[in-house]
Design a protein around this motif. Structure first.
Motif, PDB file in Angstrom:
ATOM      1  N   SER A  27      11.190  -8.663   5.669  1.00 50.49           N
ATOM      2  CA  SER A  27      11.527  -9.578   6.753  1.00 50.49           C
ATOM      3  C   SER A  27      11.498 -11.002   6.213  1.00 50.49           C
ATOM      4  O   SER A  27      10.576 -11.383   5.493  1.00 50.49           O
ATOM      5  N   ALA A  28      12.503 -11.799   6.568  1.00 47.57           N
ATOM      6  CA  ALA A  28      12.567 -13.195   6.166  1.00 47.57           C
ATOM      7  C   ALA A  28      12.256 -14.133   7.322  1.00 47.57           C
ATOM      8  O   ALA A  28      12.414 -15.349   7.197  1.00 47.57           O
ATOM      9  N   ASP A  29      11.817 -13.574   8.457  1.00 44.23           N
ATOM     10  CA  ASP A  29      11.529 -14.395   9.637  1.00 44.23           C
ATOM     11  C   ASP A  29      10.178 -14.045  10.260  1.00 44.23           C
ATOM     12  O   ASP A  29      10.031 -13.969  11.463  1.00 44.23           O
ATOM     13  N   ARG A  30       9.201 -13.826   9.386  1.00 46.61           N
ATOM     14  CA  ARG A  30       7.827 -13.539   9.812  1.00 46.61           C
ATOM     15  C   ARG A  30       7.723 -12.313  10.708  1.00 46.61           C
ATOM     16  O   ARG A  30       6.942 -12.284  11.643  1.00 46.61           O
ATOM     17  N   GLY A  31       8.500 -11.287  10.378  1.00 49.89           N
ATOM     18  CA  GLY A  31       8.314 -10.001  11.026  1.00 49.89           C
ATOM     19  C   GLY A  31       9.153  -9.716  12.246  1.00 49.89           C
ATOM     20  O   GLY A  31       8.979  -8.673  12.879  1.00 49.89           O
ATOM     21  N   LEU A  32      10.089 -10.604  12.579  1.00 48.16           N
ATOM     22  CA  LEU A  32      10.925 -10.359  13.767  1.00 48.16           C
ATOM     23  C   LEU A  32      12.038  -9.362  13.474  1.00 48.16           C
ATOM     24  O   LEU A  32      12.317  -8.476  14.294  1.00 48.16           O
ATOM     25  N   THR A  33      12.702  -9.495  12.314  1.00 44.87           N
ATOM     26  CA  THR A  33      13.760  -8.558  11.927  1.00 44.87           C
ATOM     27  C   THR A  33      13.496  -8.076  10.504  1.00 44.87           C
ATOM     28  O   THR A  33      12.971  -8.821   9.666  1.00 44.87           O
ATOM     29  N   TRP A  34      13.893  -6.828  10.241  1.00 48.18           N
ATOM     30  CA  TRP A  34      13.588  -6.183   8.972  1.00 48.18           C
ATOM     31  C   TRP A  34      14.795  -5.442   8.422  1.00 48.18           C
ATOM     32  O   TRP A  34      15.640  -4.977   9.178  1.00 48.18           O
ATOM     33  N   THR A  35      14.849  -5.323   7.085  1.00 47.22           N
ATOM     34  CA  THR A  35      15.790  -4.435   6.411  1.00 47.22           C
ATOM     35  C   THR A  35      14.980  -3.475   5.553  1.00 47.22           C
ATOM     36  O   THR A  35      13.905  -3.827   5.054  1.00 47.22           O
ATOM     37  N   ALA A  36      15.476  -2.270   5.364  1.00 46.26           N
ATOM     38  CA  ALA A  36      14.755  -1.240   4.606  1.00 46.26           C
ATOM     39  C   ALA A  36      15.552  -0.831   3.374  1.00 46.26           C
ATOM     40  O   ALA A  36      16.777  -0.686   3.437  1.00 46.26           O
ATOM     41  N   THR A  37      14.852  -0.659   2.254  1.00 47.10           N
ATOM     42  CA  THR A  37      15.479  -0.260   1.005  1.00 47.10           C
ATOM     43  C   THR A  37      14.695   0.891   0.386  1.00 47.10           C
ATOM     44  O   THR A  37      13.468   0.840   0.312  1.00 47.10           O
ATOM     45  N   ASP A  38      15.419   1.920  -0.080  1.00 51.46           N
ATOM     46  CA  ASP A  38      14.785   3.006  -0.810  1.00 51.46           C
ATOM     47  C   ASP A  38      14.324   2.513  -2.173  1.00 51.46           C
ATOM     48  O   ASP A  38      14.978   1.673  -2.803  1.00 51.46           O
ATOM     49  N   THR A  39      13.191   3.046  -2.641  1.00 53.43           N
ATOM     50  CA  THR A  39      12.717   2.767  -3.990  1.00 53.43           C
ATOM     51  C   THR A  39      12.776   4.052  -4.805  1.00 53.43           C
ATOM     52  O   THR A  39      12.837   5.150  -4.242  1.00 53.43           O
ATOM     53  N   PRO A  40      12.725   3.955  -6.138  1.00 52.65           N
ATOM     54  CA  PRO A  40      12.731   5.163  -6.974  1.00 52.65           C
ATOM     55  C   PRO A  40      11.361   5.825  -7.101  1.00 52.65           C
ATOM     56  O   PRO A  40      11.240   6.863  -7.766  1.00 52.65           O
ATOM     57  N   VAL A  41      10.326   5.259  -6.484  1.00 53.51           N
ATOM     58  CA  VAL A  41       8.996   5.878  -6.541  1.00 53.51           C
ATOM     59  C   VAL A  41       9.039   7.185  -5.748  1.00 53.51           C
ATOM     60  O   VAL A  41       9.456   7.201  -4.589  1.00 53.51           O
ATOM     61  N   PRO A  42       8.624   8.300  -6.338  1.00 52.60           N
ATOM     62  CA  PRO A  42       8.718   9.594  -5.652  1.00 52.60           C
ATOM     63  C   PRO A  42       7.922   9.639  -4.353  1.00 52.60           C
ATOM     64  O   PRO A  42       6.841   9.068  -4.240  1.00 52.60           O
ATOM     65  N   ALA A  43       8.491  10.318  -3.372  1.00 47.95           N
ATOM     66  CA  ALA A  43       7.826  10.524  -2.086  1.00 47.95           C
ATOM     67  C   ALA A  43       7.979  12.005  -1.723  1.00 47.95           C
ATOM     68  O   ALA A  43       7.730  12.865  -2.546  1.00 47.95           O
ATOM     69  N   GLY A  44       8.367  12.294  -0.485  1.00 49.60           N
ATOM     70  CA  GLY A  44       8.584  13.679  -0.091  1.00 49.60           C
ATOM     71  C   GLY A  44       7.329  14.462   0.195  1.00 49.60           C
ATOM     72  O   GLY A  44       7.369  15.687   0.321  1.00 49.60           O
ATOM     73  N   ASP A  45       6.195  13.767   0.317  1.00 46.77           N
ATOM     74  CA  ASP A  45       4.925  14.422   0.597  1.00 46.77           C
ATOM     75  C   ASP A  45       4.011  13.371   1.228  1.00 46.77           C
ATOM     76  O   ASP A  45       4.080  12.196   0.856  1.00 46.77           O
ATOM     77  N   PRO A  46       3.132  13.760   2.150  1.00 48.50           N
ATOM     78  CA  PRO A  46       2.249  12.776   2.785  1.00 48.50           C
ATOM     79  C   PRO A  46       1.357  12.009   1.819  1.00 48.50           C
ATOM     80  O   PRO A  46       0.855  10.933   2.164  1.00 48.50           O
ATOM     81  N   ALA A  47       1.171  12.520   0.594  1.00 51.84           N
ATOM     82  CA  ALA A  47       0.288  11.872  -0.369  1.00 51.84           C
ATOM     83  C   ALA A  47       1.030  10.980  -1.358  1.00 51.84           C
ATOM     84  O   ALA A  47       0.396  10.365  -2.216  1.00 51.84           O
ATOM     85  N   ARG A  48       2.352  10.887  -1.237  1.00 51.27           N
ATOM     86  CA  ARG A  48       3.134  10.162  -2.236  1.00 51.27           C
ATOM     87  C   ARG A  48       3.928   9.015  -1.632  1.00 51.27           C
ATOM     88  O   ARG A  48       4.382   9.091  -0.494  1.00 51.27           O
ATOM     89  N   GLY A  49       4.111   7.978  -2.443  1.00 48.23           N
ATOM     90  CA  GLY A  49       4.938   6.857  -2.025  1.00 48.23           C
ATOM     91  C   GLY A  49       4.507   5.568  -2.692  1.00 48.23           C
ATOM     92  O   GLY A  49       3.813   5.568  -3.710  1.00 48.23           O
ATOM     93  N   VAL A  50       4.933   4.438  -2.120  1.00 52.72           N
ATOM     94  CA  VAL A  50       4.530   3.111  -2.597  1.00 52.72           C
ATOM     95  C   VAL A  50       3.245   2.715  -1.879  1.00 52.72           C
ATOM     96  O   VAL A  50       3.202   2.679  -0.650  1.00 52.72           O
ATOM     97  N   PHE A  51       2.214   2.406  -2.637  1.00 52.19           N
ATOM     98  CA  PHE A  51       0.906   2.075  -2.074  1.00 52.19           C
ATOM     99  C   PHE A  51       0.633   0.577  -2.044  1.00 52.19           C
ATOM    100  O   PHE A  51      -0.144   0.122  -1.217  1.00 52.19           O
ATOM    101  N   ALA A  52       1.236  -0.170  -2.962  1.00 55.30           N
ATOM    102  CA  ALA A  52       0.925  -1.599  -3.053  1.00 55.30           C
ATOM    103  C   ALA A  52       2.117  -2.384  -3.572  1.00 55.30           C
ATOM    104  O   ALA A  52       2.913  -1.882  -4.379  1.00 55.30           O
ATOM    105  N   LEU A  53       2.206  -3.621  -3.107  1.00 56.71           N
ATOM    106  CA  LEU A  53       3.257  -4.549  -3.517  1.00 56.71           C
ATOM    107  C   LEU A  53       2.640  -5.869  -3.955  1.00 56.71           C
ATOM    108  O   LEU A  53       1.552  -6.237  -3.516  1.00 56.71           O
TER     109      LEU A  53
END
Length: 367
Positions: free
Chosen positions: A231-257
């Motif tokens: 979000s570029a407006d303090r959380g009012l509007t958002w865009t979403a982008t896929d990352t190459p970090v594996p997911a597909g399971d409740p234990a997997r994904g991006v944890f920190a930025l």
């Protein structure tokens, strides 16, 4: 996320005359030095110096104020504060909070801080102190049984956000404009629909991070794709982008930025289960999160925390239960520096880098 159980300040340098470039170079040299040099040489390389906190709480929340001052927040409602570089820690836990799980803390200085407790329904709360933890005020208590707050972040001492796992199909954003004294739920119409099973990870207080006065990023996992929302407006509007970090399971994904400016960012994560491998567990962006690229040599295992070295365009640290990794090329390649267990990491402009994790473990980078 149910099941799993940013910051800019001033002060003295890590050591007199030690520049950021020198620190990064010394860190990069630490691995071969520790493996091959005599012990008296090892002492002079940068390393994590563990501080005695006097508790066994797990500290997933960390706010570094300076080389001398830091806050940690964790299990059993525990909040600690140091103003002497970790030599002594003051227990400033809010009264009656022993049943709460603090997973994030944001500090404006050595006296003012905001902590986030996670959990379903009323277990998710925000508390604030203005006197170094001598007294606390509860400024938000979640009353929606479907909400579960994961992370907290601030743009400046007044404006901040907190995020909840999806409610009615969209991530919920909480906003403050008075330093955390009061909060309101933002409209959801600017938030993209969540994927099935998508959520944030309350692992390090770094699933929601800011850079500058208006930009904020949100990390996800648990669904078919691990995504980063911006979000570029303090959380009012958002865009979403896929990352190459594996997911597909409740234990997997991006944890920190971590973002060093509004364009250049790092993402780390993987699979938090100790018996599962975490390939491709780090990624980089140079366009504010519109696109993400897998690191050429990713972090070697699950990592839950990441931070840029202050004033550096290329060097950063990532931490997790099996170690600490360093990049000196903007996240393209990582190498392991230390095998100690940490959940989160944070650095300050005076090169005061701190890490915290399980069993009361808190450390400061020293040389």
């Amino acid at each position: 996320m149910r099941g799993l159980g940013k910051k800019r300040r001033t002060g003295r340098s890590v050591t007199v005359g030690l520049s950021v470039a020198t620190l990064a170079a010394a860190l990069a040299a630490a691995v071969p030095a520790r493996a091959h040099e005599p012990s008296h040489e090892q002492v002079r390389t940068p390393h994590w110096a563990v501080k005695d906190t006097g508790t066994d709480a797990r500290f997933r929340g960390l706010a570094a104020v300076s080389r001398n001052s830091a806050w940690v927040a964790g299990s059993k409602g525990t909040v600690l504060r140091t103003t002497d570089g970790g030599a002594h820690w003051r227990d400033v836990s809010p009264p009656g909070a022993a049943d709460l799980e603090f997973r994030d803390v944001e500090a404006f200085d050595a006296r003012r801080a905001v902590v986030l407790a996670i959990g379903e329904g009323e277990a998710s709360r925000v508390l604030r102190t203005e006197d170094g933890g001598a007294t606390w005020t509860e400024s938000f208590r979640n009353t929606d049984a479907k909400a579960f707050y994961d992370c907290l972040t601030f743009f400046d001492p007044r404006h901040g956000l907190a995020m909840s796992d999806p409610v009615d199909g969209r991530f919920r954003i909480l906003s403050t404009g008075d330093g955390g004294r009061s909060w309101k739920v933002l409209p959801s119409r600017g938030m993209p629909a969540a994927q099935e099973g998508e959520a944030g990870f309350a692992a390090s207080g770094q699933c929601l991070v800011t850079s500058g006065p208006r930009d904020v990023w949100l990390a996800t996992g648990g669904a078919a794709n691990a995504r980063v929302l911006h979000s570029a407006d303090r959380g009012l509007t958002w865009t979403a982008t896929d990352t190459p970090v594996p997911a597909g399971d409740p234990a997997r994904g991006v944890f920190a930025l971590a973002f060093r400016d509004r364009a250049h960012g790092l993402a780390v994560g993987g699979d938090y289960r100790a018996d599962q491998a975490s390939p491709r567990a780090s990624a980089v962006t140079a366009d504010g999160g519109r696109t993400w690229t897998t690191a050429d040599r990713p972090v070697p295992a699950y990592r839950s925390g990441v931070t840029w070295l202050p004033h550096s365009r290329t060097s950063a640290l990532a931490v997790g239960p099996t170690g600490t990794d360093l990049t000196t090329d903007g996240g393209r390649t990582w190498r392991t520096l230390d095998t100690g267990s940490y959940d989160t990491v944070d650095c300050t402009p005076d090169l005061g880098c701190w890490a915290s994790g399980e069993k009361g473990r808190v450390a400061r980078l020293e040389r």
